[in-house]
Design a protein around this motif. Structure first.
Motif, PDB file in Angstrom:
ATOM      1  N   MET B   1       0.835  -1.199   0.000  1.00 55.40           N
ATOM      2  CA  MET B   1       0.000   0.000   0.000  1.00 55.40           C
ATOM      3  C   MET B   1       0.875   1.257   0.000  1.00 55.40           C
ATOM      4  O   MET B   1       1.978   1.235   0.512  1.00 55.40           O
ATOM      5  CB  MET B   1      -0.891  -0.018   1.249  1.00 55.40           C
ATOM      6  N   SER B   2       0.352   2.301  -0.595  1.00 54.81           N
ATOM      7  CA  SER B   2       1.127   3.543  -0.619  1.00 54.81           C
ATOM      8  C   SER B   2       1.146   4.178   0.751  1.00 54.81           C
ATOM      9  O   SER B   2       0.130   4.213   1.440  1.00 54.81           O
ATOM     10  CB  SER B   2       0.502   4.519  -1.606  1.00 54.81           C
ATOM     11  N   LEU B   3       2.309   4.683   1.120  1.00 55.37           N
ATOM     12  CA  LEU B   3       2.403   5.392   2.393  1.00 55.37           C
ATOM     13  C   LEU B   3       1.723   6.752   2.274  1.00 55.37           C
ATOM     14  O   LEU B   3       0.988   7.184   3.148  1.00 55.37           O
ATOM     15  CB  LEU B   3       3.871   5.572   2.780  1.00 55.37           C
ATOM     16  N   VAL B   4       1.980   7.406   1.144  1.00 54.00           N
ATOM     17  CA  VAL B   4       1.412   8.731   0.917  1.00 54.00           C
ATOM     18  C   VAL B   4       0.553   8.679  -0.331  1.00 54.00           C
ATOM     19  O   VAL B   4       0.958   8.130  -1.347  1.00 54.00           O
ATOM     20  CB  VAL B   4       2.517   9.784   0.707  1.00 54.00           C
ATOM     21  N   SER B   5      -0.624   9.240  -0.224  1.00 54.94           N
ATOM     22  CA  SER B   5      -1.475   9.307  -1.402  1.00 54.94           C
ATOM     23  C   SER B   5      -1.967  10.740  -1.548  1.00 54.94           C
ATOM     24  O   SER B   5      -2.563  11.289  -0.630  1.00 54.94           O
ATOM     25  CB  SER B   5      -2.643   8.334  -1.221  1.00 54.94           C
ATOM     26  N   ILE B   6      -1.676  11.330  -2.685  1.00 58.25           N
ATOM     27  CA  ILE B   6      -2.053  12.722  -2.896  1.00 58.25           C
ATOM     28  C   ILE B   6      -3.132  12.770  -3.965  1.00 58.25           C
ATOM     29  O   ILE B   6      -2.953  12.240  -5.060  1.00 58.25           O
ATOM     30  CB  ILE B   6      -0.810  13.546  -3.292  1.00 58.25           C
ATOM     31  N   GLN B   7      -4.264  13.339  -3.616  1.00 63.16           N
ATOM     32  CA  GLN B   7      -5.408  13.327  -4.525  1.00 63.16           C
ATOM     33  C   GLN B   7      -5.831  14.740  -4.885  1.00 63.16           C
ATOM     34  O   GLN B   7      -6.195  15.524  -4.013  1.00 63.16           O
ATOM     35  CB  GLN B   7      -6.593  12.607  -3.866  1.00 63.16           C
ATOM     36  N   ASN B   8      -5.788  15.076  -6.165  1.00 64.28           N
ATOM     37  CA  ASN B   8      -6.309  16.345  -6.690  1.00 64.28           C
ATOM     38  C   ASN B   8      -5.889  17.543  -5.856  1.00 64.28           C
ATOM     39  O   ASN B   8      -6.671  18.448  -5.582  1.00 64.28           O
ATOM     40  CB  ASN B   8      -7.851  16.314  -6.753  1.00 64.28           C
ATOM     41  N   LEU B   9      -4.638  17.543  -5.431  1.00 67.36           N
ATOM     42  CA  LEU B   9      -4.151  18.590  -4.534  1.00 67.36           C
ATOM     43  C   LEU B   9      -4.092  19.938  -5.275  1.00 67.36           C
ATOM     44  O   LEU B   9      -3.539  20.036  -6.365  1.00 67.36           O
ATOM     45  CB  LEU B   9      -2.761  18.203  -4.035  1.00 67.36           C
ATOM     46  N   ASP B  41       0.996   8.890  -5.887  1.00 68.06           N
ATOM     47  CA  ASP B  41       1.168   8.047  -4.710  1.00 68.06           C
ATOM     48  C   ASP B  41       2.650   7.823  -4.465  1.00 68.06           C
ATOM     49  O   ASP B  41       3.431   7.772  -5.407  1.00 68.06           O
ATOM     50  CB  ASP B  41       0.523   6.674  -4.930  1.00 68.06           C
ATOM     51  N   ILE B  42       3.012   7.691  -3.204  1.00 70.88           N
ATOM     52  CA  ILE B  42       4.382   7.306  -2.885  1.00 70.88           C
ATOM     53  C   ILE B  42       4.327   5.987  -2.129  1.00 70.88           C
ATOM     54  O   ILE B  42       3.887   5.950  -0.975  1.00 70.88           O
ATOM     55  CB  ILE B  42       5.100   8.367  -2.019  1.00 70.88           C
ATOM     56  N   PRO B  43       4.753   4.890  -2.736  1.00 71.94           N
ATOM     57  CA  PRO B  43       4.787   3.618  -2.009  1.00 71.94           C
ATOM     58  C   PRO B  43       5.804   3.691  -0.880  1.00 71.94           C
ATOM     59  O   PRO B  43       6.777   4.435  -0.961  1.00 71.94           O
ATOM     60  CB  PRO B  43       5.234   2.599  -3.076  1.00 71.94           C
ATOM     61  N   ALA B  44       5.579   2.927   0.186  1.00 71.37           N
ATOM     62  CA  ALA B  44       6.492   2.933   1.327  1.00 71.37           C
ATOM     63  C   ALA B  44       7.891   2.517   0.888  1.00 71.37           C
ATOM     64  O   ALA B  44       8.059   1.692  -0.001  1.00 71.37           O
ATOM     65  CB  ALA B  44       5.962   1.996   2.403  1.00 71.37           C
ATOM     66  N   THR B  77      -3.178  12.053   1.989  1.00 74.66           N
ATOM     67  CA  THR B  77      -3.462  10.982   2.930  1.00 74.66           C
ATOM     68  C   THR B  77      -2.169  10.261   3.254  1.00 74.66           C
ATOM     69  O   THR B  77      -1.481   9.792   2.352  1.00 74.66           O
ATOM     70  CB  THR B  77      -4.454   9.980   2.312  1.00 74.66           C
ATOM     71  N   ILE B  78      -1.822  10.218   4.534  1.00 79.44           N
ATOM     72  CA  ILE B  78      -0.615   9.524   4.949  1.00 79.44           C
ATOM     73  C   ILE B  78      -1.025   8.386   5.852  1.00 79.44           C
ATOM     74  O   ILE B  78      -1.719   8.605   6.856  1.00 79.44           O
ATOM     75  CB  ILE B  78       0.347  10.493   5.668  1.00 79.44           C
ATOM     76  N   ASN B  79      -0.646   7.160   5.489  1.00 77.62           N
ATOM     77  CA  ASN B  79      -1.059   5.978   6.239  1.00 77.62           C
ATOM     78  C   ASN B  79      -2.574   5.905   6.365  1.00 77.62           C
ATOM     79  O   ASN B  79      -3.099   5.499   7.393  1.00 77.62           O
ATOM     80  CB  ASN B  79      -0.442   6.009   7.637  1.00 77.62           C
ATOM     81  N   PHE B 205      16.758   2.519   7.904  1.00 75.71           N
ATOM     82  CA  PHE B 205      15.540   2.770   8.684  1.00 75.71           C
ATOM     83  C   PHE B 205      14.261   2.515   7.895  1.00 75.71           C
ATOM     84  O   PHE B 205      13.174   2.747   8.406  1.00 75.71           O
ATOM     85  CB  PHE B 205      15.519   4.216   9.185  1.00 75.71           C
ATOM     86  N   GLY B 206      14.391   2.107   6.640  1.00 77.77           N
ATOM     87  CA  GLY B 206      13.206   1.907   5.818  1.00 77.77           C
ATOM     88  C   GLY B 206      12.428   3.182   5.603  1.00 77.77           C
ATOM     89  O   GLY B 206      11.205   3.218   5.755  1.00 77.77           O
ATOM     90  N   LEU B 207      13.128   4.265   5.264  1.00 74.75           N
ATOM     91  CA  LEU B 207      12.480   5.567   5.118  1.00 74.75           C
ATOM     92  C   LEU B 207      11.845   5.733   3.746  1.00 74.75           C
ATOM     93  O   LEU B 207      12.229   5.071   2.776  1.00 74.75           O
ATOM     94  CB  LEU B 207      13.505   6.683   5.305  1.00 74.75           C
ATOM     95  N   THR B 208      10.883   6.618   3.679  1.00 72.90           N
ATOM     96  CA  THR B 208      10.296   7.037   2.416  1.00 72.90           C
ATOM     97  C   THR B 208      10.643   8.508   2.236  1.00 72.90           C
ATOM     98  O   THR B 208      10.509   9.283   3.178  1.00 72.90           O
ATOM     99  CB  THR B 208       8.764   6.880   2.470  1.00 72.90           C
ATOM    100  N   TYR B 209      11.128   8.874   1.046  1.00 70.63           N
ATOM    101  CA  TYR B 209      11.471  10.278   0.817  1.00 70.63           C
ATOM    102  C   TYR B 209      10.555  10.907  -0.228  1.00 70.63           C
ATOM    103  O   TYR B 209      10.264  10.294  -1.257  1.00 70.63           O
ATOM    104  CB  TYR B 209      12.897  10.409   0.270  1.00 70.63           C
ATOM    105  N   LEU B 210      10.122  12.133   0.054  1.00 69.67           N
ATOM    106  CA  LEU B 210       9.609  12.983  -1.019  1.00 69.67           C
ATOM    107  C   LEU B 210      10.728  13.984  -1.272  1.00 69.67           C
ATOM    108  O   LEU B 210      11.035  14.818  -0.420  1.00 69.67           O
ATOM    109  CB  LEU B 210       8.318  13.700  -0.599  1.00 69.67           C
ATOM    110  N   PHE B 211      11.365  13.866  -2.420  1.00 69.68           N
ATOM    111  CA  PHE B 211      12.604  14.584  -2.689  1.00 69.68           C
ATOM    112  C   PHE B 211      12.322  15.701  -3.683  1.00 69.68           C
ATOM    113  O   PHE B 211      11.962  15.435  -4.829  1.00 69.68           O
ATOM    114  CB  PHE B 211      13.621  13.585  -3.263  1.00 69.68           C
ATOM    115  N   ILE B 212      12.457  16.944  -3.228  1.00 71.70           N
ATOM    116  CA  ILE B 212      12.143  18.077  -4.087  1.00 71.70           C
ATOM    117  C   ILE B 212      13.443  18.706  -4.563  1.00 71.70           C
ATOM    118  O   ILE B 212      14.311  19.026  -3.753  1.00 71.70           O
ATOM    119  CB  ILE B 212      11.299  19.105  -3.319  1.00 71.70           C
TER     120      ILE B 212
END
Lengths: 325, 323
Positions: B1-9, B41-44, B77-79, B205-212
């Motif tokens: 499942m995606s950790l982060v889901s961004i919808q129509n932001l 979406d950002i998968p974990a 949506t996060i988690n 640490f099993g991190l998820t990054y949103l890298f800008i």
């Protein structure tokens, strides 16, 4: 390249006296730039890139000063001229493009007036002629509807357009040397490509010598003819751009090239140079790079690195890569 | 499942002049749409990168993901929890501690009057947690020494400060770290050190990054998936290999072509035409059409939606073959 270089710097030393002792942000640097040639100067922050450029046009902030060495511009020695004499040459013989286009233009004066002022300061023309020249130089740098926009203020232009105005300003008195200090660092990629292409075209057409100071190896690769790599105020390597970037002789250049993400393509980790550049007040004995150098030997720790210049070997290193095994 | 889901932001800023000026000068209200209808979406345990030029809305998205800015429409949506509408305090608290952020300027993002220990412990102490020895452990993890905990930020170089920022971000054991241009202020050799550190920590640490980032080479190295933004809209989304080998959107092609290359000796680039348009009054249809070499009549009339083409998602009529 013509026989006589436009700019010739010999053993230039800039020193800053501080309470903690004498600092040397530029330490015995020598290079030439010929007509129509672009010399790229690269290095990390604090390597002395900008300081070398500022020393050439006499814009060092006190207490920094040139303590030895010579600077020759078009066959004339300029490092000992008075501020007044130097002022006549700035603009007329040396143009300057800085990083931030907003701070290098006067926000309260229309750009046309800034251009005509510079033109009339250096060239014997009437106000009307100067205005015509200003419009022409704005057209040359690709500002649309130059005749209408000449009376606009700097804030009415976008970042890229402002940098074009600054380039027009630097070139309007037709100098033989342009010093461009990080001219595209504040700009977006697409605008950067426009500005670089413009700078290259104008310099080729007029045979202007350019000193391009930047930290971006990609910009250097595409723009410069020769490159000078600086480290801790000293020249680490000087040579034709293709050779220096593809087959570096100095371990620092090699490390720098390797640590760009592009060079490590397909590898999970980037190559990294251990440690960081030493502060000027705490330079190591011997070669300035020796504590970080994978090939350092006793000779490097005891003797300062060999100095290089236009006629000398390419890398300031006792054991240059690619020559000895 | 995606950790982060961004919808129509979507995020709209009111950039009108003060009301008195509007009344006197008879000006209408003006709105700037910084982010418009962005979904991804950002998968974990993956790295999702957002690239774009200034004004493309990448930092605004980052701020909305961590909750520093409320979205105008749509949601993050996060988690499975949307921070903007969730009412259960416990749930909000649990998600909050899963998110951390690393900023661009390591000189501005550390309090100069605090010791490094206090800076690193703050995310834990602020929630009433115990933080004995935490700062020392984290400092060693990011390549500094435990004794650095008693120093002040001014005693460190730029790269070391960014390491302290990373240590602070790790303190609350987050799942997601939003990195807004984390290496743009750093030199190349230091950038390599910090990027390596971030990759190592991600695995550990099993991190998820949103890298800008605006730097395409950095993004290519770090990302598992890349979203390209233009004027607040996602124009293309693809894996790094697909994006760099066969970019589909003309804007992506232009960006890649314009980026200086290390092997581009004497390369003569045809520089891109035009500049980014005014976001207050964007062009009709596809916002890129005035600068696009492939634009057809439909591009200025209708805006293309983001559609799946092959492995990628592209918002371009020509790439979708629908002209």
């Amino acid at each position: 390249m013509s026989a006589e270089p436009v700019l010739s710097v010999r053993d230039l030393v800039v020193e800053i006296p501080t309470r903690g002792g004498l600092l040397r942000p530029v330490d015995r640097v020598s290079y030439d730039i010929g007509a129509g040639e672009i010399l790229g100067v690269v290095g990390e922050s604090g390597a002395g890139k900008s300081m070398t450029g500022n020393a050439v046009i006499g814009l060092l902030d006190r207490p920094a000063r040139i303590t030895s060495g010579e600077i020759w511009l078009n066959g004339e020695r300029i490092d000992q001229l008075s501020m007044r004499e130097l002022r006549k040459r700035r603009g007329k013989q040396i143009g300057m493009v800085f990083q931030d286009p907003l701070t290098s233009l006067n926000p309260l004066i229309p750009i046309g007036q800034q251009l005509t002022e510079t033109i009339r300061e250096h060239l014997p023309v009437t106000a009307a002629e100067a205005r015509q020249r200003a419009i022409r130089s704005l057209e040359e740098v690709g500002i649309p509807a130059a005749a209408e926009r000449i009376d606009s203020y700097p804030f009415e232009f976008s970042g890229g357009m402002r940098q074009r105005v600054v380039i027009a300003l630097a070139l309007c008195a037709e100098p033989s040397l342009v010093i461009a200090d990080e001219p595209t660092t504040a700009l977006d990629v697409s605008v950067q490509a426009q500005i670089i292409a413009l700078l290259k075209r104008l310099c080729r057409e007029r045979g202007t010598a350019v000193m391009l100071v930047t930290h971006d190896m990609g910009v250097i690769a595409e723009t410069a003819d020769r490159v000078a790599v600086m480290y801790a105020g000293r020249l680490a390597e000087l040579g034709p751009v293709r050779e220096v970037l593809t087959e570096p002789h100095h371990p620092y250049t090699s490390g720098l090239m390797g640590s760009t993400p592009l060079a490590s393509k397909g590898q999970p980790r980037l190559h990294q140079i251990p440690g960081s550049m030493p502060r000027l007040g705490a330079l190591p004995d011997g070669c300035a790079f020796n504590p970080r150098c994978p090939k350092a030997q006793d000779k490097c720790r005891q003797n300062p690195e060999p100095r290089i210049g236009p006629a000398d070997p390419r890398a300031a290193c006792w054991f240059p890569l690619g020559e000895t095994a | 499942m995606s950790l982060v889901s961004i919808q129509n932001l979507t995020r709209v800023f009111d950039v009108s002049k003060p009301w008195l000026n509007r009344v006197i000068e008879r000006l209408p209200k003006r709105y700037l749409t910084a982010v418009s209808d962005v979904s991804f979406d950002i998968p974990a345990k993956t790295t999702y990168a957002l690239v774009g030029e200034s004004g493309s809305g990448k930092s605004t998205i980052g701020k909305m993901v961590v909750g520093l800015l409320p979205p105008s429409e749509g949601g993050v949506t996060i988690n499975g929890i949307d921070l903007a509408i969730e009412t259960d305090d416990d749930k909000i608290e649990s998600v909050r501690s899963d998110i951390q952020m690393i900023f661009q300027d390591p000189y501005a993002s550390l309090n100069p009057r605090w010791r490094v220990r206090d800076i690193i412990q703050e995310p834990v102490v602020a929630r009433g947690g115990k933080a004995t020895g935490l700062a020392e452990r984290l400092l060693e993890q990011v390549g500094l020494t435990a004794s650095d905990a008693d120093k002040f930020p001014h005693e460190f170089s730029g790269g070391q400060r960014q390491r302290i920022c990373v240590a602070r971000a790790l303190a609350s054991e987050p799942k997601l770290i939003v990195c807004d241009e984390p290496t743009s202020a750093l030199d190349v050799s230091v950038q390599a050190q910090v990027l390596n550190l971030m990759s190592d920590l991600k695995d550990e640490f099993g991190l998820t990054y949103l890298f800008i980032s605006h730097d395409l080479t950095v993004v290519q190295h770090m990302a598992d998936r890349i979203g390209v933004l233009y004027l607040g809209r996602l124009v293309e989304e693809a894996s790094p290999d697909a994006l760099f080998d066969a970019p589909q959107h003309p804007y992506t092609q232009m960006l890649l072509e314009a980026a200086p290359r290390m092997d581009g000796f004497g390369r003569e680039v045809e520089p891109p035409k035009g500049e980014i348009p005014d976001p207050i009054d964007p062009p009709s249809g596809c916002a890129f059409h005035p600068r696009c070499p492939m634009a057809v009549a439909k591009c200025s009339a209708e805006r293309p939606a983001l559609k799946t083409v092959g492995e990628s998602r592209v918002a371009c009529w020509v790439a979708q073959g629908d002209t």
